[in-house]
Design a protein around this motif. Structure first.
Motif, PDB file in Angstrom:
ATOM      1  N   ALA A  57       8.358  -6.832   0.797  1.00  0.00           N
ATOM      2  CA  ALA A  57       7.088  -6.157   0.521  1.00  0.00           C
ATOM      3  C   ALA A  57       6.236  -6.122   1.785  1.00  0.00           C
ATOM      4  CB  ALA A  57       6.363  -6.879  -0.602  1.00  0.00           C
ATOM      5  N   GLY A  58       6.213  -7.232   2.530  1.00  0.00           N
ATOM      6  CA  GLY A  58       5.425  -7.310   3.761  1.00  0.00           C
ATOM      7  C   GLY A  58       5.893  -6.291   4.790  1.00  0.00           C
ATOM      8  N   VAL A  59       7.223  -6.227   4.938  1.00  0.00           N
ATOM      9  CA  VAL A  59       7.780  -5.289   5.926  1.00  0.00           C
ATOM     10  C   VAL A  59       7.430  -3.841   5.538  1.00  0.00           C
ATOM     11  CG1 VAL A  59       9.938  -4.367   6.884  1.00  0.00           C
ATOM     12  CG2 VAL A  59       9.623  -6.839   6.634  1.00  0.00           C
ATOM     13  N   LEU A  60       7.560  -3.560   4.237  1.00  0.00           N
ATOM     14  CA  LEU A  60       7.216  -2.210   3.767  1.00  0.00           C
ATOM     15  C   LEU A  60       5.758  -1.890   4.073  1.00  0.00           C
ATOM     16  CD1 LEU A  60       8.965  -1.903   0.275  1.00  0.00           C
ATOM     17  CD2 LEU A  60       9.468  -0.623   2.354  1.00  0.00           C
ATOM     18  N   ALA A  61       4.903  -2.883   3.803  1.00  0.00           N
ATOM     19  CA  ALA A  61       3.471  -2.672   4.050  1.00  0.00           C
ATOM     20  C   ALA A  61       3.230  -2.384   5.532  1.00  0.00           C
ATOM     21  CB  ALA A  61       2.688  -3.901   3.612  1.00  0.00           C
ATOM     22  N   TRP A  62       3.962  -3.074   6.392  1.00  0.00           N
ATOM     23  CA  TRP A  62       3.822  -2.878   7.845  1.00  0.00           C
ATOM     24  C   TRP A  62       4.283  -1.473   8.215  1.00  0.00           C
ATOM     25  CZ3 TRP A  62       1.591  -6.075  11.399  1.00  0.00           C
ATOM     26  CH2 TRP A  62       1.767  -5.751  12.738  1.00  0.00           C
ATOM     27  N   ILE A  63       5.425  -1.080   7.661  1.00  0.00           N
ATOM     28  CA  ILE A  63       6.008   0.221   8.003  1.00  0.00           C
ATOM     29  C   ILE A  63       5.065   1.369   7.612  1.00  0.00           C
ATOM     30  CG2 ILE A  63       7.886   1.840   7.418  1.00  0.00           C
ATOM     31  CD1 ILE A  63       9.717  -0.605   7.195  1.00  0.00           C
ATOM     32  N   VAL A  64       4.456   1.254   6.423  1.00  0.00           N
ATOM     33  CA  VAL A  64       3.588   2.369   6.004  1.00  0.00           C
ATOM     34  C   VAL A  64       2.197   2.273   6.628  1.00  0.00           C
ATOM     35  CG1 VAL A  64       4.814   2.742   3.839  1.00  0.00           C
ATOM     36  CG2 VAL A  64       2.805   1.260   3.865  1.00  0.00           C
ATOM     37  N   GLY A  65       2.011   1.298   7.504  1.00  0.00           N
ATOM     38  CA  GLY A  65       0.776   1.273   8.294  1.00  0.00           C
ATOM     39  C   GLY A  65      -0.329   0.420   7.699  1.00  0.00           C
ATOM     40  N   THR A  66      -0.098  -0.178   6.534  1.00  0.00           N
ATOM     41  CA  THR A  66      -1.149  -1.051   5.984  1.00  0.00           C
ATOM     42  C   THR A  66      -0.943  -2.456   6.555  1.00  0.00           C
ATOM     43  OG1 THR A  66       0.263  -1.277   4.054  1.00  0.00           O
ATOM     44  CG2 THR A  66      -1.622   0.185   3.820  1.00  0.00           C
ATOM     45  N   ARG A  67      -1.358  -2.579   7.855  1.00  0.00           N
ATOM     46  CA  ARG A  67      -1.068  -3.824   8.582  1.00  0.00           C
ATOM     47  C   ARG A  67      -1.764  -5.041   7.971  1.00  0.00           C
ATOM     48  NH1 ARG A  67       0.967  -1.401  13.772  1.00  0.00           N
ATOM     49  NH2 ARG A  67       2.478  -0.187  12.615  1.00  0.00           N
ATOM     50  N   GLU A  68      -3.030  -4.815   7.529  1.00  0.00           N
ATOM     51  CA  GLU A  68      -3.779  -5.944   6.955  1.00  0.00           C
ATOM     52  C   GLU A  68      -3.039  -6.508   5.755  1.00  0.00           C
ATOM     53  OE1 GLU A  68      -7.664  -4.880   5.711  1.00  0.00           O
ATOM     54  OE2 GLU A  68      -8.284  -4.490   7.784  1.00  0.00           O
ATOM     55  N   LEU A  69      -2.530  -5.574   4.942  1.00  0.00           N
ATOM     56  CA  LEU A  69      -1.810  -5.985   3.747  1.00  0.00           C
ATOM     57  C   LEU A  69      -0.564  -6.774   4.148  1.00  0.00           C
ATOM     58  CD1 LEU A  69      -1.350  -5.937   0.725  1.00  0.00           C
ATOM     59  CD2 LEU A  69      -0.224  -3.731   0.967  1.00  0.00           C
ATOM     60  N   ALA A  70       0.118  -6.232   5.181  1.00  0.00           N
ATOM     61  CA  ALA A  70       1.340  -6.909   5.631  1.00  0.00           C
ATOM     62  C   ALA A  70       1.020  -8.335   6.062  1.00  0.00           C
ATOM     63  CB  ALA A  70       1.962  -6.128   6.775  1.00  0.00           C
ATOM     64  N   LEU A  71      -0.055  -8.489   6.864  1.00  0.00           N
ATOM     65  CA  LEU A  71      -0.417  -9.831   7.332  1.00  0.00           C
ATOM     66  C   LEU A  71      -0.798 -10.727   6.174  1.00  0.00           C
ATOM     67  CD1 LEU A  71      -2.400  -8.989  10.598  1.00  0.00           C
ATOM     68  CD2 LEU A  71      -0.074  -9.908  10.364  1.00  0.00           C
ATOM     69  N   ALA A  72      -1.509 -10.141   5.220  1.00  0.00           N
ATOM     70  CA  ALA A  72      -1.929 -10.947   4.064  1.00  0.00           C
ATOM     71  C   ALA A  72      -0.705 -11.432   3.289  1.00  0.00           C
ATOM     72  CB  ALA A  72      -2.824 -10.134   3.153  1.00  0.00           C
ATOM     73  N   ILE A  73       0.275 -10.537   3.139  1.00  0.00           N
ATOM     74  CA  ILE A  73       1.480 -10.954   2.396  1.00  0.00           C
ATOM     75  C   ILE A  73       2.175 -12.105   3.127  1.00  0.00           C
ATOM     76  CG2 ILE A  73       3.778 -10.220   1.623  1.00  0.00           C
ATOM     77  CD1 ILE A  73       2.604  -7.512   0.948  1.00  0.00           C
ATOM     78  N   PRO A 113     -17.165 -12.144   4.847  1.00  0.00           N
ATOM     79  CA  PRO A 113     -15.877 -11.999   5.555  1.00  0.00           C
ATOM     80  C   PRO A 113     -14.724 -11.740   4.581  1.00  0.00           C
ATOM     81  CG  PRO A 113     -16.903 -14.148   6.027  1.00  0.00           C
ATOM     82  CD  PRO A 113     -17.769 -13.466   5.042  1.00  0.00           C
ATOM     83  N   LEU A 114     -14.757 -12.430   3.441  1.00  0.00           N
ATOM     84  CA  LEU A 114     -13.683 -12.243   2.463  1.00  0.00           C
ATOM     85  C   LEU A 114     -13.780 -10.876   1.798  1.00  0.00           C
ATOM     86  CD1 LEU A 114     -13.414 -15.761   0.775  1.00  0.00           C
ATOM     87  CD2 LEU A 114     -11.943 -14.733   2.497  1.00  0.00           C
ATOM     88  N   ARG A 115     -15.051 -10.404   1.618  1.00  0.00           N
ATOM     89  CA  ARG A 115     -15.236  -9.073   1.018  1.00  0.00           C
ATOM     90  C   ARG A 115     -14.521  -8.021   1.841  1.00  0.00           C
ATOM     91  NH1 ARG A 115     -21.509  -8.889  -0.005  1.00  0.00           N
ATOM     92  NH2 ARG A 115     -21.281  -6.797   0.860  1.00  0.00           N
ATOM     93  N   GLY A 116     -14.644  -8.185   3.181  1.00  0.00           N
ATOM     94  CA  GLY A 116     -13.990  -7.234   4.087  1.00  0.00           C
ATOM     95  C   GLY A 116     -12.486  -7.234   3.898  1.00  0.00           C
ATOM     96  N   VAL A 117     -11.925  -8.453   3.781  1.00  0.00           N
ATOM     97  CA  VAL A 117     -10.461  -8.559   3.662  1.00  0.00           C
ATOM     98  C   VAL A 117      -9.978  -8.005   2.327  1.00  0.00           C
ATOM     99  CG1 VAL A 117      -8.519 -10.174   3.585  1.00  0.00           C
ATOM    100  CG2 VAL A 117     -10.425 -10.584   5.159  1.00  0.00           C
ATOM    101  N   PHE A 118     -10.683  -8.386   1.270  1.00  0.00           N
ATOM    102  CA  PHE A 118     -10.173  -8.034  -0.070  1.00  0.00           C
ATOM    103  C   PHE A 118     -10.773  -6.736  -0.620  1.00  0.00           C
ATOM    104  CE2 PHE A 118      -9.221 -12.520   0.245  1.00  0.00           C
ATOM    105  CZ  PHE A 118      -7.937 -12.566  -0.271  1.00  0.00           C
ATOM    106  N   ASN A 119     -11.599  -6.045   0.192  1.00  0.00           N
ATOM    107  CA  ASN A 119     -12.209  -4.784  -0.243  1.00  0.00           C
ATOM    108  C   ASN A 119     -12.964  -4.909  -1.552  1.00  0.00           C
ATOM    109  OD1 ASN A 119     -11.806  -2.862   1.719  1.00  0.00           O
ATOM    110  ND2 ASN A 119      -9.642  -2.600   1.126  1.00  0.00           N
TER     111      ASN A 119
END
Ligand SMILES: Nc1ncnc2c1ncn2[C@@H]1O[C@H](COP(=O)(O)OP(=O)(O)OP(=O)(O)O)[C@@H](O)[C@H]1O
Length: 899
Positions: free
Chosen positions: A83-99, A853-859
Motif C-alpha cells: 500500500a505504501g509503495v502504491l501511495a508513493w507511485i501515485v504521488g501521495t508521498r505524505e500518505l506513503a510516509l505515514a503508512i 501540526p496534526l491537523r495538517g497531517v491528517f487533513n
C-alpha cells in the motif's frame, strides 16, 4: 600414556580442576576432594562461589533486531508495504510516509507484545524450582538443584531428573538419555560395571544432567555442574518452554489472511470499476489503498499472543504452570478430566485409622506387626521424604512404641523388591540373626492369595481356611466402603536369602490389615460441581481398591456410576470402551495399571473428547503425552511426569485444574471479544469509500486513508488490548464446553461485527458527513478541492466521519465486552483498563482534530459544535443495537430449549 577416554575429557574446561570421572572412585574422590559421605554445607557454599550455580543460561538472548525485522516482514506488514509503495507511485508521498510510519510503529508494538509473551512463559521456571536429594554433613538433605556443586553426593531414585553430570558410586539405574543422545530406549547404568565405552555418554558408570532416571536407585558423585556439563557443553536447552503457535492463533491467522486476500482482491477489482465510474487513476489508487488499509487486521495476531500469555501468567498465579501457550486454549475446551485419587482429590495426608489382625478381627497391632510395617518401606522419617502412605505407616509404627530407626532398617536390609504399580505390593528381606525375613505389604487382593497362614488373637498362627479368606475379603470391602485405603501386611522366614521375588512373596503368614484415611480436599467438591455445571465429566483412574475409590469419588460429588476394574478394562474391546466412555456416566477405573491411563486417554481422544489427564509417576508419562492435556503433580510428582506434562500443578490440587479451565475459557472469550471489536470497524471504513467510488467522485471521499490508519493503529489499539483483559462473564462455567470444530470467528460474530454494529456505524457516520456538507450548501458534484469555497466544510465533514467512527467504536467496545449477558450484569465501569483505553482514544482523536501540526497531517478541521450533539448518541446507539440483538437471540434460544 593417555587413553582415548582420557583424551575425551582432557583439555575440556571442567571448572578449576579438570578431572576424569571414569577413574576408580578413590581417585575421583581424591580429585574432587570429597568422600562417600558428601560435602559439608560450608564447603558446598564455598564451592558454589567458585563454580557458580548449576544452571544453564535460560535462553539464548533473542536478537532483537532480527525479531523486529520479522515483524517488519510479516505477511500482513508486507501488504501495508505494498500500500505504501502504491501511495508513493501515485504521488501521495505524505500518505506513503505515514503508512511506513505506521508499519514501524505497529511492528514495534507487535515486537513488544511478543517479548512480553516470551517473558511470561520464561518466568514459569521460577515457580517450580527443581530439588535434588544429596548427602551433606553426612545426612540426606534436599537442596535446590541450582545449588549443587562438584563433589556433592547425589541420591538418585526413580522419576528423578539427573541434575548434574555424576559418577555412580553404588546402585543401578535405568536412564532415559533421549534428551542427550536422542535414543529413545532406556539404558542401564551400574556403579560396578567395567567401563570400556569409547564415548563418555556411553559409559555405564556416568549419568548426565538432562537425562531422567526411569527406574532403580543409586548414589553418585557430582563431577560437573552448569555449563560444564555435557548438556551445557553441547549448548542444548533442557526443559525450555516453547512459544509454539496455538490452534487459536493458527485459526485467527487463517482468518486474517482470508480477510487480507478479500481486501486485496476487492481493492484490485474496484480499481477499474472506480475508473469506469469516472475517477482519475490517482483517485482510484487512493481508493484501493484505503480499502487495503481498512481491511488488513494489523494488530490482531500479536494481541492474541499477548492475551494467551496473560492467561499463562494468571494461571501460574493460581497454581497451574502451563508449558505451552496453546494449552491455555486447550484447557478452556476440556470436556473430560481423568483424575488420580490420592493427592489430587484427597489431601495426601494419610493417617492409620484402624488395624485388624490376621483373621480380620479389630485388634491393636502386635509388636512384630508394627515392626514389619517399619521395615517394609523406603520412606525416611528423618528427612520426611518418601511416599506419604509409608510415612503414615512409619509414624503409626513409632506410635506403638515399636519404631525402628531408618539407619538400622537400612543396615539390616538384604534385599528390596520395590513397590510395583502392576503387582501393587512391595517386599523387603532383612538379615536378622541367622535368618532372612521377608516382609510384604500391599493391596489385600494381591497379598491375601499369597498367604497360607495368619496370625489371630494372641499371636497364634493358624492355617487360612477358605472361609477365613472370604471373611477377610468382607472385612476389606467393609473398610474400603468407608473410603479407607486398606493394606495387608505379611511375613515369611527363610534360612537363606530367597532367590527371587516370586519366592520371597509366597507361602506368607498374614499379620493383619491396616486401614488408612486420606480425607478429600475441602475445595474439591465445589470444583467437581463446577465441572458438572460446565458440562465436564470427571472419571477417576486409580490403582486403589474400587470401593475405596468410589467412596472418595462420591464424597466429592463424582458420579462413580460404574466401577471398572483393571482386569475388566484389559479384557474390554475398543468399541465397548468407546461406548462406555461416551455413555455420559462418570466412571471409576480402579486397580488400574499405568498403561490403562494411556488406553483411556486414547479412547477418549478417539471419541472426539478433549481430555485432561493427571499423573505423577514415571509410568504415567506416555498417557500424559497422549492426552490433549497432560497434567502433572508439581509437589509430589516425579520429574519424568513433569517433563511429559503440558500443565504442572504446583499444589497437586484438582480444584486448580478447574481454575485453569475457567481461565482458559475466559481467555478464549476475550480473544473473541477483541476480534469482534477489531472486525467491526471495517464497514464504517469501507462504506465511505464505496460512496466515493460508486458515485464516480460526485460524492467526495468521506474519510482519508490517513484517518483510517489513525483509527486502526492509533485510537483502537488500547481498547483492543483492554478487551483482551476483560474479566469472565457471569455464567462462564455454566456453559457446555466448546467443540473441537468451533471456530473463533463464527457466523454470529461476523453478523454482530459487520451486519449490526458495522452497518449501523457506517450509516451513522455517513449521516454526520452529509449533514455537515449539506449544511454548508454542498450539492452532489460540487467542487470541494483545496481552493474551493466548500473546502473547509469538506474538511470538517471528513473530520466528522473520523470522529463518528471513533464514537461508534466506543459503543462497539462496550458491546464486545459481553456475549452471553447484558452490560448491566458485568457493570459499566468494571473494566478500568477499557475506560482508560477509551479516554486515550478520545484524547488521541481530539489531538488529531485540534492540534494544528496534526491537523495538517491528517487533513482535519474542528467541526461545528452541533455535530457533537449529533455524534454523542452514536456509542449508545451502536451498543444498544447489539445489546437488543443479543437479548432477542437469547430469548429465542431459551424459547427453543423449552420443552
Ligand atoms: N508403598 C506401597 N507399598 C505397598 N503397597 C502399596 C504402596 N503404595 C500403594 N500400594 C498399593 O498399591 C495400590 C495402588 O497404588 P498406586 O500408588 O499405584 O495407586 P495410584 O494409582 O497412585 O492411586 P491414586 O489414584 O490413589 O493415587 C494401593 O491401593 C495400595 O494397595
Amino acid at each position: 600414556m593417555t587413553t582415548p577416554r582420557h583424551a575425551a575429557c582432557a583439555g575440556r574446561e571442567r571448572g578449576p580442576v579438570p578431572i576424569d570421572p571414569r577413574e576408580p572412585t578413590a581417585r575421583v574422590f581424591r580429585d574432587l576432594r570429597t568422600t562417600a559421605g558428601g560435602l559439608t554445607s560450608r564447603e558446598a557454599r564455598r564451592r558454589l562461589e567458585v563454580h557458580g550455580p548449576n544452571d544453564l543460561p535460560h535462553h539464548a538472548v533473542r536478537e532483537w533486531p532480527v525479531a523486529w525485522l520479522r515483524q517488519l516482514t510479516h505477511p500482513l506488514a508486507l501488504l501495508l508495504w505494498i500500500a505504501g509503495v502504491l501511495a508513493w507511485i501515485v504521488g501521495t508521498r505524505e500518505l506513503a510516509l505515514a503508512i511506513v510510519a505506521v508499519i514501524l510503529l505497529n511492528s514495534a508494538l507487535a515486537f513488544w507484545q511478543e517479548e512480553q509473551a516470551e517473558q511470561a512463559v520464561e518466568a514459569l521456571g521460577d515457580y517450580l524450582p527443581q530439588h535434588s536429594q544429596v548427602r551433606r554433613d553426612g545426612r540426606p538433605t534436599r537442596v535446590l538443584a541450582t545449588e549443587l556443586v562438584p563433589g556433592d553426593v547425589l541420591l538418585l531414585g526413580e522419576g528423578d531428573r539427573v541434575p548434574a553430570d555424576a559418577r555412580l558410586l553404588s546402585g543401578a539405574l535405568e536412564i532415559d538419555a533421549s534428551a542427550l543422545t536422542g535414543e529413545s530406549s532406556p539404558v542401564e547404568r551400574t556403579a560396578d560395571l567395567p567401563d570400556t565405552a569409547r564415548r563418555p555418554v556411553d559409559s555405564p558408570v556416568l549419568v548426565f544432567s538432562g537425562t531422567v532416571c526411569t527406574g532403580g536407585s543409586a548414589e553418585a558423585v557430582v563431577h560437573a555442574t552448569g555449563r560444564h556439563t555435557e548438556l551445557g557443553r553441547i549448548a542444548m536447552l533442557s526443559a525450555r518452554v516453547r512459544l509454539a503457535e496455538s490452534p487459536l492463533e493458527r485459526q485467527v491467522r487463517r482468518v486474517a489472511w482470508l480477510i487480507a486476500a478479500v481486501a486485496t482482491s476487492v481493492a484490485a477489482a474496484f480499481l477499474p470499476l472506480g475508473v469506469l465510474a469516472g475517477l482519475t487513476w490517482t483517485q482510484a489508487f487512493v481508493f484501493a489503498i484505503g480499502l487495503l488499509v481498512a481491511n488488513v487486521p494489523e494488530g490482531l495476531l500479536p494481541t492474541i499472543t499477548l492475551s494467551l500469555a496473560g492467561g499463562v501468567r494468571s494461571m501460574a498465579r493460581r497454581g497451574a504452570l502451563v508449558k505451552r501457550l496453546s494449552a491455555v486454549e486447550t484447557l478452556g475446551s476440556t470436556t473430560v478430566i481423568c483424575t488420580d485419587k490420592t493427592g489430587t482429590l484427597t489431601r495426601n495426608v494419610m493417617r492409620v485409622l484402624e488395624t485388624r489382625d490376621g483373621v480380620g478381627a479389630p485388634a491393636s497391632p502386635r509388636p512384630e506387626f508394627a515392626l514389619a510395617v517399619a521395615r517394609c518401606t523406603t520412606a525416611d522419617e528423618r528427612t520426611n521424604s518418601g511416599d506419604p502412605m509409608e510415612l503414615a505407616l512409619l509414624a503409626f509404627s513409632h506410635s506403638t512404641g515399636e519404631g525402628l530407626s531408618s539407619e538400622r532398617r537400612d543396615a539390616e536390609r538384604a534385599r528390596l523388591f520395590r513397590f510395583d504399580p502392576h503387582l501393587k505390593r512391595m517386599t523387603t528381606v532383612d538379615h536378622l540373626a541367622s535368618r532372612y525375613v521377608a516382609h510384604v505389604k500391599g493391596a489385600p487382593e494381591e497379598v491375601l492369595p499369597r498367604c497360607t497362614s495368619a496370625r489371630g488373637a494372641g499371636g497364634v498362627v493358624r492355617q487360612l481356611t477358605g472361609q477365613e479368606r472370604s471373611r477377610l475379603l468382607d472385612v476389606v470391602n467393609e473398610m474400603a466402603g468407608r473410603g479407607l485405603r486398606v493394606i495387608a501386611v505379611a511375613r515369611r522366614d527363610f534360612p537363606e536369602l530367597p532367590a527371587d521375588r516370586e519366592r520371597a512373596e509366597s507361602d506368607l503368614c498374614l499379620f493383619g490389615l491396616i486401614g488408612l484415611i486420606d480425607p478429600p480436599r475441602a475445595e474439591v467438591a465445589a470444583a467437581v460441581s463446577a465441572c458438572h455445571a460446565a458440562g465436564i465429566r470427571v472419571h477417576v483412574v486409580t490403582g486403589d481398591n474400587g470401593r475405596t475409590a468410589t467412596a472418595i469419588a462420591r464424597q466429592v460429588g463424582i458420579g462413580g456410576d460404574q466401577v471398572v476394574d483393571g482386569s475388566e478394562l484389559d479384557a474390554m474391546a475398543e468399541t465397548d470402551l468407546d461406548e462406555l466412555l461416551m455413555s455420559g456416566q462418570e466412571i471409576v477405573f480402579c486397580r488400574a495399571a499405568p498403561e490403562s491411563k494411556l488406553r483411556i486417554a486414547d479412547a477418549l481422544h478417539h471419541c472426539g473428547q478433549v481430555v485432561a489427564m493427571t499423573g505423577d509417576g514415571v509410568n504415567d508419562a506416555p498417557a500424559l503425552r497422549r492426552a490433549d492435556l497432560g497434567v502433572a503433580m508439581g509437589a509430589s510428582g516425579t520429574d519424568v511426569a513433569r517433563e511429559a506434562a503440558t500443565v504442572v500443578l504446583t499444589d497437586d490440587n484438582f480444584a486448580t485444574i478447574v481454575s485453569g479451565i475457567e481461565e482458559g475459557r475466559r481467555v478464549y472469550d476475550s480473544v473473541r471479544k477483541f476480534v469482534l471489536y477489531i472486525f467491526a470497524h471495517a464497514v464504517p471504513e469501507v462504506l465511505p469509500f464505496l460512496h466515493f467510488a460508486l458515485s464516480g467522485g460526485a460524492i467526495p471521499l468521506p474519510l482519508t486513508v490517513l484517518q483510517i490508519l489513525a483509527i486502526d493503529l492509533g485510537t483502537e489499539t488500547l481498547p483492543a488490548l483492554a478487551l483482551g483483559r476483560e474479566r469472565a462473564e457471569p455464567g462462564l462455567m455454566d456453559r457446555p464446553p466448546r467443540t473441537r470444530s468451533d471456530s473463533v470467528v463464527t457466523r454470529r460474530l461476523l453478523l454482530r461485527a459487520w451486519g449490526i454494529m458495522g452497518v449501523l456505524s457506517g450509516i451513522l457516520v455517513l449521516i454526520g458527513f452529509f449533514a455537515v456538507l449539506l449544511a454548508a450548501g454542498w450539492r452532489p458534484g460540487a467542487d470541494v478541492s483545496e481552493n474551493a469555497v466548500l473546502h473547509h466544510a469538506y474538511l470538517q465533514a471528513t473530520t466528522v466521519t473520523f470522529l463518528g467512527i471513533v464514537f461508534c467504536q466506543i459503543g462497539t467496545a462496550f458491546a464486545s465486552r459481553t456475549q452471553y449477558v447484558g452490560l448491566r450484569d458485568i457493570g459499566l465501569t468494571s473494566n478500568k483498563l477499557l475506560l482508560a483505553g477509551c479516554a486515550f482514544e478520545l484524547l488521541f482523536a481530539a489531538a488529531i482534530v485540534y492540534l494544528p501540526p496534526l491537523r495538517g497531517v491528517f487533513n482535519t478541521a474542528p467541526p461545528p459544535g452541533w455535530t457533537y450533539a449529533l455524534m454523542l448518541p452514536f456509542p449508545v446507539l451502536v451498543w444498544g443495537a447489539d445489546e437488543l440483538y443479543r437479548r432477542l437471540s437469547r430469548a429465542r434460544t431459551s424459547r427453543s430449549r423449552r420443552p
